[in-house]
Design an enzyme around this catalytic site. Structure first.
Site, short mmCIF file in Angstrom:
data_model
loop_
_atom_site.label_atom_id
_atom_site.label_comp_id
_atom_site.label_asym_id
_atom_site.label_seq_id
_atom_site.Cartn_x
_atom_site.Cartn_y
_atom_site.Cartn_z
N ARG A 128 8.93 0.35 11.95
CA ARG A 128 8.83 -0.44 13.20
C ARG A 128 10.15 -0.49 13.95
O ARG A 128 10.18 -0.50 15.19
CB ARG A 128 8.34 -1.86 12.89
CG ARG A 128 6.86 -1.89 12.56
CD ARG A 128 6.34 -3.29 12.34
NE ARG A 128 4.88 -3.28 12.28
CZ ARG A 128 4.12 -4.33 12.08
NH1 ARG A 128 4.68 -5.53 11.93
NH2 ARG A 128 2.82 -4.25 12.05
N LYS A 173 -16.34 -3.41 4.68
CA LYS A 173 -17.43 -4.21 5.23
C LYS A 173 -17.87 -3.78 6.63
O LYS A 173 -17.04 -3.52 7.49
CB LYS A 173 -17.00 -5.68 5.29
CG LYS A 173 -16.78 -6.29 3.90
CD LYS A 173 -16.37 -7.73 4.01
CE LYS A 173 -16.28 -8.37 2.63
NZ LYS A 173 -15.87 -9.78 2.72
N GLY A 219 -4.84 -1.22 9.52
CA GLY A 219 -4.02 -1.38 8.32
C GLY A 219 -4.19 -0.39 7.20
O GLY A 219 -3.26 0.34 6.85
N GLY A 261 -3.95 -5.44 14.04
CA GLY A 261 -4.91 -6.29 14.76
C GLY A 261 -5.03 -5.92 16.23
O GLY A 261 -6.12 -5.91 16.80
#
Length: 396
Positions: free
Chosen positions: A35, A198, A354, A377
């Site tokens: 980053r 999921k 992620g 996100g």
């Protein structure tokens, strides 16, 4: 869309929102510098123009309390090494001490402010706090895609104090363009590879991208909800029984929109969620009781590879197996290899979210795909079709 190229920073102070929320070990050493490296080009542009840079970031979740473990002083030397300029540090982000440090900053210098989240006003998007931050620069640059989905003081509210003097940094501009390429301007055929455990966590992404893709590859734990919904036997595999109707609805929607969905046909099943479990290759719809699918099987990977190699634009979000365990990493590695080959053949490939980013780094694919998104996100919310407040604030 205003970027750094629209400004000359000579004799100007640039207030740059960076994302230096980096992992630290017990000795407070940075364990992943990507980053910081990603922010380097924007910072250097300011300095090379003859300006100075005031950097602001958060680190961790101190929840409005000072916490020495989450002080940005710990990363100052690492930032200095990466940028190639000795970075100055001030142990606050607003107040008289900071005002003096900013005023004393000379062209070619960098000042790193203390963790923004030591103030609760940062995450609440407090106006007065944002105004104080705005005093630290002549031009505001947002280069923190990882926090662009948050309407925080430093990522969104502060922008309104800069009228026309605000822009995207190189990193954030690249992120926006990469997502646009997948969602709007990419060459067809466009393929999305969605993995992870999921259906429920990916449903809004699936619904949003069905209008934009030609092929949708579904892998990972999500597979078994789709297979069971169609009458298959999934043994002890992870499955969201309450999402089976949703899975059928997705298949129907895809069919109506002319999107081809590719589900696994065989899987590597194990008799325990363990790297050393007994394993067997079975058809995906006949997994025996007591067994669970933990990776894609060989026929599945051949099918996936054919689709990927025929694609011109590829989005990869989520692994196709439990890649953290060596025994069940082959599928995710095979998908990475296929994307690498397609990219070498001229396809545009974007990896985001992620777990897929973690897999790409773990297996050394980061230089073999077109773009690896730094914002978990934020990337997911972009794919869901949401307007990110940090981006809207610069465009507005």
């Amino acid at each position: 869309m205003q970027t750094l190229e629209d400004f000359n920073f000579e004799d100007k102070k640039a207030l740059i929102r960076v994302d230096f929320n980096v992992p630290l070990n017990a000795e407070f050493n940075v364990t992943d510098t990507s980053r910081i490296e990603a922010a380097k080009p924007s910072i250097l542009k300011v300095l090379e123009d003859g300006g100075s840079a005031v950097l602001m970031s958060h680190l961790g979740r101190p929840k409005g309390q000072r916490n020495d473990d989450m002080s940005l002083k710990h990363i100052c030397d690492t930032v200095s090494d990466i940028i190639g300029v000795q970075v100055k540090f001030v142990d606050d982000c607003v107040g008289e001490k900071v005002d003096e440090a900013v005023a004393a900053l000379e062209n070619g210098e960098i000042l790193l402010l203390e963790n923004l989240r030591f103030y609760g006003e940062e995450t609440s998007g407090d106006d007065a706090f944002a105004e104080k931050l705005s005093k630290h620069g002549d031009i505001y640059i947002n280069d923190a895609f990882g926090t662009a989905h948050r309407a925080h003081a430093s990522t969104t509210i502060v922008a309104k104090y800069f009228a026309e003097k605000k822009c995207f940094g190189y990193l954030l501009a690249k992120e926006i363009k990469a997502i646009e390429k997948v969602m709007a301007t990419g060459e067809k055929p466009v393929t999305a590879i969605l993995g992870g455990a999921k259906v429920s966590s990916k449903i809004t992404i699936i619904e949003n991208i069905l209008d934009k893709v030609d092929h949708l590859i579904i892998g990972g734990g999500m597979t078994y909800t789709f297979i069971k919904a169609q009458g298959g036997q999934v043994g002890d595999s992870i499955c969201e029984d309450d999402k089976m109707q949703l899975a059928l609805d997705i298949l129907k929607q895809a069919s109506e929109k002319g999107v081809e969905i590719h589900l696994p046909v065989d899987v590597l099943a194990a008799d325990d969620f363990d790297n050393n479990a007994n394993t067997q290759i079975v058809a995906v719809e006949t997994i025996p009781d007591g067994w669970q699918g933990l990776d894609a099987g060989p026929r599945t990977l051949e099918n996936f590879k054919k689709v990927i190699l025929a694609s011109k634009t590829i989005l990869w979000n989520g692994p196709v197996g439990v890649f953290e365990m060596e025994s069940f990493a082959k599928g995710t590695i095979a998908v990475g290899n296929a994307i690498d080959e397609a990219t070498q053949n001229g396809a545009f490939s974007l990896v985001g979210g992620g777990d897929s980013v973690a897999a790409v780094k773990q297996f050394g694919f980061q230089d073999k795909v077109s773009y690896v998104s730094t914002g978990g996100g934020a990337m997911l919310e972009s794919l869901e079709g949401k307007t990110l407040p940090g981006i809207a604030a610069i465009l507005g």
